[in-house]
Design an enzyme around this catalytic site. Structure first.
Site, PDB file in Angstrom:
ATOM      1  N   HIS A 112     -84.396   3.455  48.663  1.00  0.00           N
ATOM      2  CA  HIS A 112     -83.432   4.523  48.360  1.00  0.00           C
ATOM      3  C   HIS A 112     -84.047   5.894  48.616  1.00  0.00           C
ATOM      4  O   HIS A 112     -85.255   6.042  48.769  1.00  0.00           O
ATOM      5  CB  HIS A 112     -82.972   4.438  46.894  1.00  0.00           C
ATOM      6  CG  HIS A 112     -84.066   4.696  45.901  1.00  0.00           C
ATOM      7  ND1 HIS A 112     -85.093   3.807  45.673  1.00  0.00           N
ATOM      8  CD2 HIS A 112     -84.311   5.747  45.085  1.00  0.00           C
ATOM      9  CE1 HIS A 112     -85.913   4.283  44.754  1.00  0.00           C
ATOM     10  NE2 HIS A 112     -85.469   5.479  44.386  1.00  0.00           N
ATOM     11  N   ASP A 114     -83.883   9.452  46.513  1.00  0.00           N
ATOM     12  CA  ASP A 114     -83.490   9.786  45.145  1.00  0.00           C
ATOM     13  C   ASP A 114     -82.165  10.555  45.090  1.00  0.00           C
ATOM     14  O   ASP A 114     -81.984  11.554  45.808  1.00  0.00           O
ATOM     15  CB  ASP A 114     -84.572  10.624  44.462  1.00  0.00           C
ATOM     16  CG  ASP A 114     -85.776   9.772  44.101  1.00  0.00           C
ATOM     17  OD1 ASP A 114     -85.586   8.596  43.724  1.00  0.00           O
ATOM     18  OD2 ASP A 114     -86.909  10.271  44.231  1.00  0.00           O
ATOM     19  N   HIS A 267     -87.918   5.377  49.671  1.00  0.00           N
ATOM     20  CA  HIS A 267     -89.038   4.729  49.004  1.00  0.00           C
ATOM     21  C   HIS A 267     -88.555   3.511  48.218  1.00  0.00           C
ATOM     22  O   HIS A 267     -87.346   3.347  47.985  1.00  0.00           O
ATOM     23  CB  HIS A 267     -89.807   5.709  48.114  1.00  0.00           C
ATOM     24  CG  HIS A 267     -88.973   6.350  47.057  1.00  0.00           C
ATOM     25  ND1 HIS A 267     -88.068   7.346  47.330  1.00  0.00           N
ATOM     26  CD2 HIS A 267     -88.889   6.125  45.725  1.00  0.00           C
ATOM     27  CE1 HIS A 267     -87.472   7.713  46.214  1.00  0.00           C
ATOM     28  NE2 HIS A 267     -87.942   6.987  45.212  1.00  0.00           N
ATOM     29  N   ARG A 282     -91.944  11.465  36.323  1.00  0.00           N
ATOM     30  CA  ARG A 282     -91.391  12.050  37.561  1.00  0.00           C
ATOM     31  C   ARG A 282     -90.633  13.332  37.316  1.00  0.00           C
ATOM     32  O   ARG A 282     -89.838  13.415  36.368  1.00  0.00           O
ATOM     33  CB  ARG A 282     -90.453  11.033  38.212  1.00  0.00           C
ATOM     34  CG  ARG A 282     -90.116  11.371  39.652  1.00  0.00           C
ATOM     35  CD  ARG A 282     -89.108  10.400  40.227  1.00  0.00           C
ATOM     36  NE  ARG A 282     -87.756  10.907  40.064  1.00  0.00           N
ATOM     37  CZ  ARG A 282     -86.655  10.214  40.327  1.00  0.00           C
ATOM     38  NH1 ARG A 282     -86.755   8.963  40.743  1.00  0.00           N
ATOM     39  NH2 ARG A 282     -85.475  10.750  40.172  1.00  0.00           N
TER      40      ARG A 282
HETATM   41  C1  SIN Z   1     -88.716   5.928  41.966  1.00  0.00           C
HETATM   42  O1  SIN Z   1     -88.810   7.103  41.654  1.00  0.00           O
HETATM   43  O2  SIN Z   1     -87.812   5.508  42.652  1.00  0.00           O
HETATM   44  C2  SIN Z   1     -89.751   4.933  41.450  1.00  0.00           C
HETATM   45  C3  SIN Z   1     -90.952   4.870  42.311  1.00  0.00           C
HETATM   46  C4  SIN Z   1     -92.053   4.060  41.684  1.00  0.00           C
HETATM   47  O3  SIN Z   1     -92.042   3.854  40.460  1.00  0.00           O
HETATM   48  O4  SIN Z   1     -92.940   3.633  42.411  1.00  0.00           O
END
Ligand code: SIN
Length: 291
Positions: A112, A114, A267, A282
């Site tokens: 995806h 974000d 990612h 995050r």
């Molecule tokens: C994400 O922000 O999509 C999660 C990425 C992760 O935890 O590696």
């Protein structure tokens, strides 16, 4: 007393042929002078994924550094926001003493970009690896410039003016069944979420390069196309973009701060042995409407 800003000496090293670079020598806990900030910003735009090693940051310092790139978004899953620092979303399998999950345990276990389901999706996200399991829990990234550039000419012509619909609710409700820890969306959270329609190919506002902008996580419909035909095309684009040759795999070290560009990268978080803790924090920097 005014903080004294001194230029930091940074080393920037590519992490793969596809994307990603690491920055050694930065200390983001200190206020950054403009020249050091510009070097980091430039490296971020160039690499698409920037890894800043060994950052012992408080949540407030994490937020302060992130805000150098623009205003921050607050995630809709408010039960997983850091207490008192709502700009931080917790992604973790750690539990509160009463057994409630502290964070989004299985966030992003699919390809995806974000929050592509909002009108102005975030330009980037900065994930801090506060506690890392001994194995697994890597994050995969794929380069959406390369994904676009390597499409057959006929596909490029076909998708040039197409737009696609992105949704969090459609995605979340489809994936909720897979996880007992993520809870459900409240009616209030659902009310705040609307779908967004974006071009299938977007032009990065800082590099001027074209990138594919559809993702298996949140893009669920091609606009103006019969449902089945749209699905086939989306699946074809997803399969193309997620080939290993376009990927960089990030193997986390404690206190890495990884900053990715949602405008040219997707990612995917991977699984790990949940006897160990993986605790990540995050921030998400607001971006522009894709064009
Ligand atoms: C994400 O922000 O999509 C999660 C990425 C992760 O935890 O590696």
């Amino acid at each position: 007393m005014t903080a004294v800003l001194t230029k930091q000496t940074l080393t920037i090293r590519p992490l793969s042929d596809v994307m990603g670079a690491e920055v050694i020598g930065a200390d983001l806990a200190r206020p950054l002078d403009d020249a050091t900030f510009r070097t980091i910003h430039h490296a971020f735009i160039d690499a698409g994924v920037l890894v800043l090693r060994d950052q012992r940051l408080t949540p407030e310092q994490h937020v302060a550094f992130s805000k150098r790139f623009g205003p921050l978004s607050i995630h809709i899953k408010d039960e997983f926001l850091y207490p008192g620092v709502p700009e931080i979303l917790i992604l973790s399998n750690r539990k509160h003493p009463d057994g409630r999950p502290m964070g989004f345990e299985d966030a992003g276990r699919y390809w995806h970009s974000d929050m592509s389901y909002v009108e102005e999706p975030p330009l980037g996200s900065l994930l801090h690896g506060v506690e890392i399991p001994p194995a697994g829990g890597d994050t995969l990234f794929c380069n959406m410039y390369l994904a676009y550039e390597t499409l057959p000419a006929a596909t490029k012509a076909r998708i040039a003016n197409l737009r696609a619909r992105h949704s969090f609710v459609a995605s979340f409700e489809g994936k909720t069944k897979a996880s007992a820890t993520r809870g459900t969306l409240t009616e209030e959270q659902k009310r705040k979420l609307t779908d967004a329609i974006h071009p299938v190919v977007r032009t990065h506002p800082e590099t001027g390069r074209k990138a594919l902008y559809v993702n298996p996580g949140f893009t669920f419909k091609m606009e103006g196309m019969a449902e089945a035909e749209g699905q086939v095309l989306l699946e074809e684009l997803f399969a193309h973009a997620t080939q290993e040759r376009f990927q960089y795999r990030h193997r986390w070290k404690p206190f890495d701060l990884v900053f990715w560009d949602n405008r040219c990268a997707m990612h995917h978080a991977t699984t790990y042995d949940t006897h160990y803790i993986r605790h990540m924090q995050r921030t998400t920097v607001k971006g522009d409407r894709p064009v």
